[in-house]
Motif scaffolding. Structure first.
Motif, short mmCIF file in Angstrom:
data_model
loop_
_atom_site.label_atom_id
_atom_site.label_comp_id
_atom_site.label_asym_id
_atom_site.label_seq_id
_atom_site.Cartn_x
_atom_site.Cartn_y
_atom_site.Cartn_z
N ARG A 81 -15.31 0.70 -33.59
CA ARG A 81 -14.63 -0.11 -34.61
C ARG A 81 -13.95 0.80 -35.62
O ARG A 81 -12.81 0.59 -36.03
N ASN A 82 -14.69 1.82 -36.01
CA ASN A 82 -14.21 2.72 -37.04
C ASN A 82 -12.97 3.50 -36.60
O ASN A 82 -12.04 3.70 -37.37
N PHE A 87 -9.21 -3.98 -39.01
CA PHE A 87 -9.42 -5.42 -39.21
C PHE A 87 -8.69 -5.90 -40.45
O PHE A 87 -8.67 -5.23 -41.48
N PHE A 89 -8.57 -9.55 -42.68
CA PHE A 89 -9.28 -10.83 -42.76
C PHE A 89 -8.50 -11.83 -43.59
O PHE A 89 -7.70 -11.45 -44.44
N ASN A 93 -11.30 -9.46 -47.96
CA ASN A 93 -12.54 -8.70 -47.86
C ASN A 93 -12.48 -7.31 -48.50
O ASN A 93 -13.04 -6.35 -47.97
N ILE A 95 -13.72 -4.76 -51.41
CA ILE A 95 -14.97 -4.66 -52.15
C ILE A 95 -14.63 -4.69 -53.64
O ILE A 95 -13.93 -3.80 -54.14
N PRO A 96 -15.10 -5.74 -54.35
CA PRO A 96 -14.60 -5.99 -55.71
C PRO A 96 -14.93 -4.88 -56.70
O PRO A 96 -14.19 -4.69 -57.66
N LEU A 98 -14.97 -1.70 -56.13
CA LEU A 98 -14.30 -0.43 -55.84
C LEU A 98 -12.81 -0.57 -56.12
O LEU A 98 -12.22 -1.62 -55.87
N ASN A 99 -12.18 0.49 -56.64
CA ASN A 99 -10.75 0.42 -56.87
C ASN A 99 -10.00 0.54 -55.54
O ASN A 99 -10.61 0.73 -54.49
N GLU A 102 -10.61 3.67 -53.48
CA GLU A 102 -11.98 3.69 -52.94
C GLU A 102 -12.13 2.69 -51.80
O GLU A 102 -12.84 2.94 -50.83
N VAL A 106 -13.14 3.58 -47.72
CA VAL A 106 -14.42 3.19 -47.12
C VAL A 106 -14.54 3.58 -45.63
O VAL A 106 -15.45 4.31 -45.26
N PRO A 107 -13.61 3.14 -44.77
CA PRO A 107 -13.77 3.50 -43.35
C PRO A 107 -13.61 5.00 -43.10
O PRO A 107 -14.20 5.54 -42.17
N ARG A 109 -14.71 7.40 -45.02
CA ARG A 109 -16.00 8.03 -45.29
C ARG A 109 -16.94 7.86 -44.09
O ARG A 109 -17.62 8.80 -43.69
N TYR A 110 -16.93 6.66 -43.51
CA TYR A 110 -17.79 6.44 -42.34
C TYR A 110 -17.33 7.30 -41.17
O TYR A 110 -18.11 7.67 -40.31
N ARG A 154 -6.08 -0.27 -45.73
CA ARG A 154 -7.42 0.14 -45.34
C ARG A 154 -7.54 0.17 -43.82
O ARG A 154 -8.13 1.08 -43.24
N ARG B 13 -19.18 -0.36 -62.68
CA ARG B 13 -18.32 -1.53 -62.87
C ARG B 13 -19.10 -2.84 -62.80
O ARG B 13 -18.68 -3.84 -63.35
N THR B 310 -18.30 -6.66 -43.83
CA THR B 310 -17.01 -5.96 -43.80
C THR B 310 -17.21 -4.46 -43.58
O THR B 310 -16.53 -3.84 -42.78
N ALA B 313 -17.96 -3.94 -40.12
CA ALA B 313 -16.75 -4.08 -39.32
C ALA B 313 -15.88 -2.83 -39.41
O ALA B 313 -15.26 -2.41 -38.44
N LEU B 314 -15.88 -2.20 -40.57
CA LEU B 314 -15.05 -1.02 -40.78
C LEU B 314 -15.69 0.25 -40.24
O LEU B 314 -15.13 1.33 -40.37
N GLY B 315 -16.89 0.10 -39.66
CA GLY B 315 -17.47 1.26 -38.99
C GLY B 315 -18.79 1.76 -39.54
O GLY B 315 -19.31 2.76 -39.08
#
Ligand SMILES: Nc1ncnc2c1ncn2[C@@H]1O[C@H](COP(=O)(O)OP(=O)(O)O)[C@@H](O)[C@H]1O
Ligand SMILES: [Mg+2]
Lengths: 240, 399
Positions: A81-82, A87, A89, A93, A95-96, A98-99, A102, A106-107, A109-110, A154, B13, B310, B313-315
């Protein structure tokens, strides 16, 4: 690049068994832009979830890039997936807390990218969707259309092979929906395979190929040739 | 730990949740650190070796009402009877019970002139005979015990000989032997140290002079008696003592049988209560904190189901989600621990000023923070595993 053979998906609850997909067959070629339509509850999201390795299926075979991924373990699925899938949506979706930067990060970093590489990709992706100047903003400071563009950034930042979008314009007004659609078209032109679920027949018509799912099965599909775009434009001109 | 930066910014935050938890951890660390310090102080105090055979000494009181009784003589007869009873290792009368909280004390001088001479610290003053060391179960480390013919019946006798504790000897004569040394009780009364015992606490357990005790060569005829025997014989012995002494002279009351162990327990009762109350407080605070942590994580999982889906889903792997929650709470715990540690030191200074407490040892805040990290792990790991098991499909399914 994606082949589903006789995929079945049954949801079992205490009371009922729901056949969300039955003997579902589909092949998507590299570079295609596929629009999926169908009535509510027909199995569109289920199909997209299975295609995106978000959930498993009851039986059948699913080949992604020629690899049978029917019995993938959880960590391997996360890695695919990564790396390969982006994706988008209906509800964005993001993340509230995070700016924007950021969120896009997210993906990455993973994925284990270095800080420098992450920074480069975040900047590039946000610039591609026209939000390069808003890296430090919070999602709540943006309009819906802008938020969806961040979500697209993203999804793009990891340079996925294909993009799955579940009603990406469902929460947007028509102007914003068109902008998002244009963005998706540009992404597709650049080589990324896209499968998009939508309720909007006008948007669906702009895709190369339409699939209708009814009652968990592919009902019919039509290959649209180019040259349909102006029709959508006139529709919207009429609406405004 | 690769996700610390965005976790910190998202914590900064987010609204009230982490702040409340942070405050809870700060207060818990400050209080728990000081409480465990005090608990340990008190426990150490209670576990001090008195030097005395607490378990074996059975004490009781004799009240003679018959005016015709010659107390001095009766005292000698009674002690002889006690020593003749079965299983009795030793017996003696005494003017005060060790660790009992009441008794005699004095200070002696190192020279004849009370104005100029240096004084000893406050010493607990036992009156005893050649049998007393054996009855206390204390060990002579230097010099000798009293001889029988050195014992007087008169507390005001001028020929005073002393057995003193090593603690007192070391305090008064740090680098020399105490044996043979002279002390003055006022201008005219000279006393001679003839022996040093290893350890023999006085009567006042809260006093800093508890280790400074002396035995003076007086066969004291008062009310208190001590009989030393194995604890298992105490019950039978109690009846045998009553029978024998009442047969010897029925005109009296004999009661208040108890071991020095019980006497000691009573003296330390307040400290024990303090230890119990503070321990309960510590447990309660840790419990409340861990419930707070668990509650917050569970609330966050509820609130962030879609976000977790999410991320998956993003990994994100399950491990990534687990470490997201652990890292988030470790950060709160460490920040709270640092502030709480500083607060603990400040609180300790206040306690030191207002109550008679030593300075807080810094190991306590440190250990408390380590303990808090363990509590955090335990409190967070289960709900976080639940979060890790949230299906990636929640990204599209949940609202
Ligand atoms: N987690 C689930 N448990 C039980 N039934 C489900 C679950 N998810 C979806 N379904 C059912 O599967 C069918 C297909 O759902 P879905 O794929 O979401 O449809 P669509 O996206 O086309 O509206 C529906 O009948 C829905 O109620
Ligand atoms: Mg749907």
């Amino acid at each position: 690049m994606l082949t589903m053979k006789n995929i079945n998906k049954v949801f079992k609850t205490d009371l009922v068994e729901t056949h969300a997909l039955r003997d579902f067959n589909l092949s998507v070629q590299e570079g295609e832009f596929v629009a999926v339509t169908g009535p509510s509850g027909s199995g569109k999201t289920t199909f997209l979830n299975i295609a995106g390795l978000l959930e498993g299926f009851t039986h059948g075979d699913y080949f992604l890039d020629g690899v049978n991924i029917s019995n993938l373990n959880d960590n391997k699925a996360a890695a695919i997936r990564n790396e390969k899938i982006g994706f988008i949506f209906q509800g964005f979706n993001l993340i509230p807390d995070l700016n924007l930067a950021e969120n896009v990060e997210v993906p990455l970093r993973y994925r284990g990218f270095s800080a420098k590489e992450r920074q480069r990709r975040v900047k590039e992706a946000l610039e591609k969707v026209g939000l390069g100047a808003r890296m430090k903003h919070l999602p709540s400071q943006l309009s819906g259309g802008q938020q969806q563009r961040v979500a697209i950034a993203r999804a793009l930042a990891g340079e996925p092979r294909f993009l799955l979008a579940d009603e990406p314009t469902g929460n947007l007004d028509s102007l914003m929906a068109r902008q998002v659609m244009e963005l998706l078209e540009a992404i597709n032109k650049a080589g990324t395979t896209i499968i998009m679920v939508t309720h909007d027949p006008e948007l669906a018509r702009r895709a190369q190929r339409n699939i209708q799912i009814v009652d968990g099965q592919v009902c019919d599909f039509t290959l649209y040739q180019g040259g349909q775009n102006h029709q959508v434009d006139t529709m919207e001109q009429a609406a405004s | 730990m690769l996700n610390i930066k965005p976790i910190v910014s998202s914590l900064l935050r987010s609204k009230s949740g982490p702040i409340l938890l942070l405050m809870q951890i700060i207060l818990s660390v400050a209080i728990v650190a000081n409480a465990s310090f005090i608990i340990n102080e008190r426990l150490t105090m209670m576990q001090r070796d008195s030097g005395i055979a607490e378990q074996e000494i059975l004490t009781f009181a004799i009240y003679n009402f018959d005016p015709s009784i010659d107390a001095t003589l009766q005292n000698k007869v009674d002690q002889r009877i006690l020593r003749s009873l079965p299983n009795v290792k030793a017996a003696a009368s005494t003017n005060m019970l060790p660790l009992s909280g009441s008794g005699w004390s004095t200070t002696l001088n190192l020279g004849p002139d009370p104005e100029t001479a240096k004084s000893t610290p406050q010493v607990a003053m036992y009156m005893g005979t050649e049998h007393t060391l054996e009855t206390f179960g204390v060990t002579l480390v230097e010099g000798r015990n009293f001889y029988a013919d050195e014992i007087t019946d008169d507390v005001n006798s001028p020929n005073i000989l002393l057995l003193i504790t090593k603690a007192l000897a070391d305090e008064v004569w740090p680098n020399e032997s105490a044996v043979g040394k002279t002390l003055w009780a006022g201008r005219d009364v000279q006393v001679t140290v003839i022996g040093v015992v290893d350890k023999m606490q006085g009567a006042w357990v809260d006093s800093s002079d508890l280790e400074y005790s002396i035995i003076q060569n007086v066969d004291y005829s008062g009310n208190s008696y001590m009989v030393r025997a194995e604890p298992k014989h105490h019950e039978a012995l109690q009846q045998q003592i009553l029978d024998a002494l009442m047969t010897e002279n029925p005109n009296r009351v004999i009661d208040n049988f108890q071991s020095i162990a019980v006497v000691k327990e009573n003296s330390y009762r307040d400290h024990e209560l303090m230890v119990t109350v503070l321990s309960m407080m510590v447990v309660l605070l840790l419990l409340i904190t861990s419930l707070g942590l668990t509650g917050m994580v569970m609330f966050n999982i509820q609130r962030r189901t879609k976000q977790i889906g999410t991320r998956r889903a993003l990994g994100a792997t399950k491990g990534d989600i687990l470490s997201l929650f652990l890292t988030e709470n470790y950060i709160i715990c460490i920040v709270g621990g640092l502030i709480g540690g500083v607060l603990a030191v400040l609180l300790g200074q206040q306690l030191m000023q207002h109550y008679d407490l030593p300075q807080l040892n810094l190991i306590y805040p440190v250990l408390t923070v380590v303990g808090m990290l363990l509590v955090t792990t335990v409190a967070v790991i289960l709900p976080a595993r639940k979060a890790a098991n949230i299906s990636p499909a929640m990204a599209t399914r949940s609202v």
